[in-house]
Design an enzyme around this catalytic site. Structure first.
Site, PDB file in Angstrom:
ATOM      1  N   GLU A  70     -34.583   1.090 -13.515  1.00  0.00           N
ATOM      2  CA  GLU A  70     -36.239   1.110 -13.066  1.00  0.00           C
ATOM      3  C   GLU A  70     -36.167   0.543 -11.708  1.00  0.00           C
ATOM      4  O   GLU A  70     -35.525  -0.637 -11.241  1.00  0.00           O
ATOM      5  CB  GLU A  70     -37.211   0.618 -13.737  1.00  0.00           C
ATOM      6  CG  GLU A  70     -36.977  -0.974 -14.499  1.00  0.00           C
ATOM      7  CD  GLU A  70     -38.258  -1.590 -15.016  1.00  0.00           C
ATOM      8  OE1 GLU A  70     -38.784  -0.739 -16.715  1.00  0.00           O
ATOM      9  OE2 GLU A  70     -38.386  -2.674 -15.615  1.00  0.00           O
ATOM     10  N   CYS A  94     -39.495  -3.540  -5.267  1.00  0.00           N
ATOM     11  CA  CYS A  94     -38.405  -4.578  -6.998  1.00  0.00           C
ATOM     12  C   CYS A  94     -37.354  -3.328  -6.999  1.00  0.00           C
ATOM     13  O   CYS A  94     -37.593  -2.887  -7.618  1.00  0.00           O
ATOM     14  CB  CYS A  94     -39.111  -4.842  -8.259  1.00  0.00           C
ATOM     15  SG  CYS A  94     -38.281  -5.821  -9.359  1.00  0.00           S
ATOM     16  N   CYS A 128     -36.480 -10.928 -22.385  1.00  0.00           N
ATOM     17  CA  CYS A 128     -35.795 -10.695 -21.690  1.00  0.00           C
ATOM     18  C   CYS A 128     -35.938  -8.868 -22.081  1.00  0.00           C
ATOM     19  O   CYS A 128     -34.906  -8.947 -22.870  1.00  0.00           O
ATOM     20  CB  CYS A 128     -34.521 -10.483 -20.400  1.00  0.00           C
ATOM     21  SG  CYS A 128     -34.693  -8.903 -19.441  1.00  0.00           S
ATOM     22  N   CYS A 140     -27.799  -5.885 -19.525  1.00  0.00           N
ATOM     23  CA  CYS A 140     -27.447  -7.124 -18.618  1.00  0.00           C
ATOM     24  C   CYS A 140     -26.713  -7.525 -19.535  1.00  0.00           C
ATOM     25  O   CYS A 140     -27.524  -7.661 -20.216  1.00  0.00           O
ATOM     26  CB  CYS A 140     -29.174  -8.254 -17.750  1.00  0.00           C
ATOM     27  SG  CYS A 140     -28.171  -9.351 -17.800  1.00  0.00           S
ATOM     28  N   CYS A 143     -31.167 -13.075 -21.683  1.00  0.00           N
ATOM     29  CA  CYS A 143     -32.221 -13.297 -21.617  1.00  0.00           C
ATOM     30  C   CYS A 143     -32.871 -13.071 -23.503  1.00  0.00           C
ATOM     31  O   CYS A 143     -33.697 -12.146 -23.167  1.00  0.00           O
ATOM     32  CB  CYS A 143     -32.835 -13.765 -20.912  1.00  0.00           C
ATOM     33  SG  CYS A 143     -31.809 -14.308 -19.151  1.00  0.00           S
ATOM     34  N   CYS A 156     -40.343  -5.835 -15.509  1.00  0.00           N
ATOM     35  CA  CYS A 156     -39.212  -6.600 -16.183  1.00  0.00           C
ATOM     36  C   CYS A 156     -39.136  -5.665 -17.743  1.00  0.00           C
ATOM     37  O   CYS A 156     -39.404  -6.083 -18.527  1.00  0.00           O
ATOM     38  CB  CYS A 156     -37.981  -7.071 -15.986  1.00  0.00           C
ATOM     39  SG  CYS A 156     -38.869  -8.479 -15.051  1.00  0.00           S
TER      40      CYS A 156
HETATM   41  N1  SAH Z   1     -31.645 -11.161 -13.882  1.00  0.00           N
HETATM   42  C1  SAH Z   1     -31.962 -11.915 -12.418  1.00  0.00           C
HETATM   43  C2  SAH Z   1     -33.017 -10.811 -11.840  1.00  0.00           C
HETATM   44  C3  SAH Z   1     -34.023  -9.645 -12.554  1.00  0.00           C
HETATM   45  S1  SAH Z   1     -35.036 -10.681 -13.790  1.00  0.00           S
HETATM   46  C4  SAH Z   1     -32.298 -13.445 -13.270  1.00  0.00           C
HETATM   47  O1  SAH Z   1     -32.330 -13.454 -14.167  1.00  0.00           O
HETATM   48  O2  SAH Z   1     -33.567 -13.579 -12.128  1.00  0.00           O
HETATM   49  C5  SAH Z   1     -36.200 -10.886 -12.551  1.00  0.00           C
HETATM   50  C6  SAH Z   1     -37.747 -11.824 -13.157  1.00  0.00           C
HETATM   51  O3  SAH Z   1     -38.280 -11.752 -14.558  1.00  0.00           O
HETATM   52  C7  SAH Z   1     -36.727 -13.001 -13.313  1.00  0.00           C
HETATM   53  O4  SAH Z   1     -36.917 -14.508 -13.094  1.00  0.00           O
HETATM   54  C8  SAH Z   1     -37.076 -13.063 -15.098  1.00  0.00           C
HETATM   55  O5  SAH Z   1     -37.037 -13.671 -16.374  1.00  0.00           O
HETATM   56  C9  SAH Z   1     -37.965 -12.682 -15.644  1.00  0.00           C
HETATM   57  N2  SAH Z   1     -38.420 -11.897 -16.843  1.00  0.00           N
HETATM   58  C10 SAH Z   1     -37.652 -10.667 -17.555  1.00  0.00           C
HETATM   59  N3  SAH Z   1     -38.069 -11.162 -18.213  1.00  0.00           N
HETATM   60  C11 SAH Z   1     -39.757 -11.442 -18.346  1.00  0.00           C
HETATM   61  C12 SAH Z   1     -40.875 -10.982 -19.203  1.00  0.00           C
HETATM   62  N4  SAH Z   1     -40.545  -9.873 -20.355  1.00  0.00           N
HETATM   63  N5  SAH Z   1     -41.456 -11.148 -18.713  1.00  0.00           N
HETATM   64  C13 SAH Z   1     -42.553 -11.094 -17.916  1.00  0.00           C
HETATM   65  N6  SAH Z   1     -41.152 -11.848 -16.932  1.00  0.00           N
HETATM   66  C14 SAH Z   1     -39.647 -12.117 -17.133  1.00  0.00           C
HETATM   67 FE1  SF4 Z   2     -30.107 -10.657 -17.378  1.00  0.00          FE
HETATM   68 FE2  SF4 Z   2     -33.048  -9.924 -18.006  1.00  0.00          FE
HETATM   69 FE3  SF4 Z   2     -31.835 -12.355 -18.022  1.00  0.00          FE
HETATM   70 FE4  SF4 Z   2     -32.384 -11.805 -15.424  1.00  0.00          FE
HETATM   71  S1  SF4 Z   2     -33.976 -12.079 -17.559  1.00  0.00           S
HETATM   72  S2  SF4 Z   2     -30.675 -12.248 -16.839  1.00  0.00           S
HETATM   73  S3  SF4 Z   2     -32.365  -9.541 -16.085  1.00  0.00           S
HETATM   74  S4  SF4 Z   2     -31.587 -10.204 -19.103  1.00  0.00           S
END
Ligand code: SAH
Ligand code: SF4
Length: 373
Positions: free
Chosen positions: A91, A104, A118, A111, A115, A344
């Site tokens: 996306e 974005c 996420c 990934c 996390c 995200c």
């Molecule tokens: N992988 C990279 C970039 C993509 S995620 C990273 O982790 O930084 C971009 C941002 O969105 C990151 O700060 C991530 O922690 C946040 N993010 C991911 N899932 C989310 C969610 N469900 N709600 C809010 N922020 C989220």
């Molecule tokens: Fe990967 Fe999501 Fe963690 Fe960013 S926040 S490193 S996209 S798992």
């Protein structure tokens, strides 16, 4: 198979053209047609010699990604889902604001970092995007928006690598894409207006500082290793102390004199006063890891499989105030495009059910998140 010219930065395109027996300046002309004018048909490129256009037709093409869906939010946010083959989609989100237009961009299908909060992480890792697939998102969005707004002027002023994927785990494809964004013959974006967001891939943060030092955002999400190990599993490999020291090394090359720390606010998990105090101690302590930084608090975008909840607005305000009172510039991210799930990893998750990963994540969820002592 012919070559997609979106795969090249200007150096790469120059080498490609030289391979065809063409002069360097031809590559620059071609690059400008593609990125500045949004041209994909070589016949459109009227100042290129006919012989070159014919040569190109045989060996190259300029092709964006197929659009699966396009959603336009009532607040002007636009979200595209692009097909990258094999049942995978990524996306891209455009966020218009008064003084800027931010895109974005995704760097991977899925990934591997995984996390907990996420939804991209919950899908597991499919594959790295190519430079062309990263660039196709900007190329398509920029020229789509120019048509939509009926303008020849640039619409996208900022790019954030905050879509799906961990950009620093796709480094070799990322760097030529960043260079194309910065190139005056490409999109001409300043280094301050291109942001790489990372969960903290330490060795590649150091490499980026040398190869292409754009603005850096680091996804912190926890004030101590115990909690961060659980929320951002990469922390087990690169713990906080090492991460903060790497941020300081990065700052010697960065286009701004601060790092942005992203902090996703999770109800009862990382949003208590004691967490704020620990954070302040962490970044303002007297040790070598004292970091010049700003905080961006992100309201968590909940999804059922996470088992986590968004912090209340009052809690976020309290947390922001504690950091601000300690002299740390803190902003709370506005949620945009809520009506189209423009956060995200929220849409692409519907495309493919990766059952095994879900099982693994389900197991993770059974580990209780202890309050810190
Ligand atoms: N992988 C990279 C970039 C993509 S995620 C990273 O982790 O930084 C971009 C941002 O969105 C990151 O700060 C991530 O922690 C946040 N993010 C991911 N899932 C989310 C969610 N469900 N709600 C809010 N922020 C989220
Ligand atoms: Fe990967 Fe999501 Fe963690 Fe960013 S926040 S490193 S996209 S798992």
């Amino acid at each position: 198979m012919t070559t997609n010219l979106l795969d090249f930065d200007l150096n790469g395109l120059t080498a490609f053209c030289e391979g065809l027996g063409e002069k360097r300046f031809r590559a620059t002309q071609l690059f400008r047609w593609i990125h500045q004018r949004g041209a994909s048909d070589f016949d459109q490129m009227s100042d290129l010699a006919k012989s070159l256009r014919e040569k190109l037709r045989g060996v190259a093409h300029v092709t964006a990604l197929p659009v699966v869906t396009e959603h336009i939010s009532s607040d002007g946010t636009i979200k595209w889902l692009f097909d990258v083959g094999d049942g995978n989609a990524v996306e891209t989100v455009f966020i218009p604001e008064d003084d800027r237009g931010t895109l974005c961009v995704s760097s991977q299908a899925g990934c591997a970092v995984g996390c907990r909060f996420c939804s991209t992480g919950h899908q597991g890792f499919s594959r790295n995007l190519t430079t062309g697939e990263i660039m196709a998102q900007l190329w398509y969005a920029e020229h789509f928006l120019r048509k939509r707004f009926n303008t020849d002027e640039r619409v996208i002023s900022n790019v954030v690598m905050m879509g799906m994927g961990e950009p620093l785990q796709n480094y070799s494809a990322l760097v030529p894409a960043l260079r194309t964004m910065l190139d005056d013959h490409g999109y001409g974006l300043s280094r301050r207006r291109v942001t790489v967001s990372t969960s903290g891939v330490v060795p590649f943060m150091d490499k980026l500082a040398l190869d292409c030092p754009v603005a850096l955002a680091v996804s912190l999400h926890a004030p101590n290793d115990e909690l961060r190990d659980n929320l951002v599993p990469l922390n087990r490999k690169y713990p906080l102390k090492e991460l903060l020291q790497t941020c300081n090394r990065y700052l010697e090359h960065a286009p701004r004199d601060f790092i942005t720390f992203e902090y996703c606010m999770l109800d009862g998990v990382n949003d208590q006063a004691e967490h704020a105090n620990q954070l302040i101690e962490l970044v303002r302590g007297q040790g070598a890891d004292n970091v010049s930084c700003k905080f961006n608090l992100i309201p968590f975008n909940p999804f059922p499989a996470s088992g986590l909840k968004r912090s209340s607005a009052a809690q976020v305000t309290m947390f922001a105030k504690m950091l601000s009172d300690a002299g740390i510039v803190t902003t709370v991210r506005k949620t945009r495009g809520d009506d189209i799930d423009a956060a995200c990893g929220q849409l692409a998750g519907d495309v493919r059910d990766r059952t095994k990963v879900e099982q693994r994540m389900a197991k993770l969820r059974t580990i209780e998140l202890k309050p810190i002592s």
